[in-house]
Write an enzyme that holds these catalytic residues in place. Structure first.
Site, PDB file in Angstrom:
ATOM      1  N   PHE A  82       0.826  -1.216   0.000  1.00  0.00           N
ATOM      2  CA  PHE A  82       0.000   0.000   0.000  1.00  0.00           C
ATOM      3  C   PHE A  82       0.859   1.266   0.000  1.00  0.00           C
ATOM      4  O   PHE A  82       0.447   2.326   0.430  1.00  0.00           O
ATOM      5  CB  PHE A  82      -0.936  -0.009   1.217  1.00  0.00           C
ATOM      6  CG  PHE A  82      -1.860  -1.189   1.219  1.00  0.00           C
ATOM      7  CD1 PHE A  82      -2.972  -1.204   0.392  1.00  0.00           C
ATOM      8  CD2 PHE A  82      -1.594  -2.299   2.013  1.00  0.00           C
ATOM      9  CE1 PHE A  82      -3.831  -2.301   0.367  1.00  0.00           C
ATOM     10  CE2 PHE A  82      -2.448  -3.395   1.993  1.00  0.00           C
ATOM     11  CZ  PHE A  82      -3.564  -3.407   1.172  1.00  0.00           C
ATOM     12  N   SER A  83       2.080   1.123  -0.500  1.00  0.00           N
ATOM     13  CA  SER A  83       3.088   2.168  -0.360  1.00  0.00           C
ATOM     14  C   SER A  83       2.750   3.464  -1.111  1.00  0.00           C
ATOM     15  O   SER A  83       2.535   3.459  -2.335  1.00  0.00           O
ATOM     16  CB  SER A  83       4.413   1.598  -0.893  1.00  0.00           C
ATOM     17  OG  SER A  83       5.335   2.617  -1.113  1.00  0.00           O
TER      18      SER A  83
END
Ligand code: PLP
Length: 301
Positions: free
Chosen positions: A60-61
């Site tokens: 989910f960077s």
């Protein structure tokens, strides 16, 4: 007044004033500190005539999303080395990876064990064999050029603030802020993850001593949330119309509000919060919360 600065209308005890620097508004996608961190790296990549950016990140960077978008905007290729083999078949249910893919990012999914080798030169050499020449942006985007970019967050108009507060991941953003803070200002960092290594990471990049990390607001670790935090983010949005993300800025602002309640700050303190962005992370977090049948973040971004 700095255009990005927005004073909160809340009445705080002890005549404390809180202003939030809306770096989330810097760019619709590459918001906040990721925009700052990439700025000089993109110039450097161009100067070195590189055609491809390669970087590392988790599912989910914000950094992966930012690199993918920035590369596309600059006419560069991008490669994302993603932590977690199992994500290979899950791109369609992961809003961050889906977005990065739409920007043209090519993924390489690797195991968590392999991922730990990401800074080793033998591993990077293998990647060069596989993908050809590239400009390496480290995980989270922190390097000397990123810190130079983050030194531009504070401006002359911010000299009246006594405290400057920001969320901490790898420590690059706060390092830039510490370097540009004035001697009468204190910089407070709120780590979004557990770990004692951050002090040392930050000391690599800064000389000033006027900073401190407040380590009680990670909510169990990186990407971990609880119902109190979700409630706080939703309530803060209702009261101030300012969206916060669950991984970084929500935890930092929660921490500052808690410290104000606990009389941590002297009367008449003039506090600046840095909104580092990260709002794309809300989509992925809401997917996870829905799966666990927990309340979600009610923010349209
Ligand atoms: C990455 C990120 C941070 C942390 O920045 P570091 O330079 O890694 O400490 C803080 N806030 C947001 C929104 C981020 O995406």
């Amino acid at each position: 007044m700095n255009a990005l600065n927005q004073k909160l209308q809340i009445i705080f005890p002890n005549s404390i004033a809180v202003t939030i620097k809306r770096e989330d508004l810097l760019h619709p996608v590459v918001s906040g500190n990721k925009f700052r961190k990439l700025k000089y790296n993109l110039l450097q990549a161009k100067a070195e005539n590189k055609k491809t950016l390669l970087t590392f990140g988790g599912a989910f960077s914000n950094h992966i999303a930012a690199v993918a978008f920035a590369a596309q905007e600059q006419g560069l290729q991008s490669i994302g080395i993603i932590r977690g083999d199992e994500l290979r078949d899950k791109i369609d249910s992961n809003p961050t990876l889906q977005f990065a893919q739409e920007c043209g990012m090519q993924f390489e999914f690797i195991s968590r064990e392999e991922y730990r080798l990401k800074s080793e030169s033998s591993f990077l050499d293998e990647l060069k064999q596989q993908f050809g020449d590239f400009y390496l942006v480290p995980e989270g985007g922190t390097n000397a050029l990123a810190i130079e970019g983050c030194q531009e967050i504070l401006t002359d108009e911010d000299s009246a603030f006594d405290y400057i507060c920001c969320a901490v991941g790898t420590g690059g953003t706060i390092s830039g802020i510490i370097n540009s803070a004035l001697p009468h200002q204190k910089v407070l960092g709120f780590p979004a993850l557990k770990g004692d290594f951050l002090q040392d990471e930050i000391r690599i990049f800064v000389q000033n001593q006027n900073w401190e990390l407040l380590t009680d607001y990670h909510f169990g670790g990186y990407g971990k949330v609880n119902e109190d935090l979700i409630y706080f983010i939703n309530q803060f949005y209702i009261e101030n119309q300012i969206p916060l993300d669950p991984v970084y800025t929500g935890k930092m602002v929660f921490g500052v509000m808690d410290l104000i309640q606990k009389n941590y700050f002297p009367a008449h303190s003039n506090i600046l919060l840095i909104h580092t962005g990260g709002l794309q992370g809300i989509f992925g977090m809401n997917e996870r919360l829905k799966n666990k049948q927990l309340p979600t973040i009610n923010i349209d971004v």
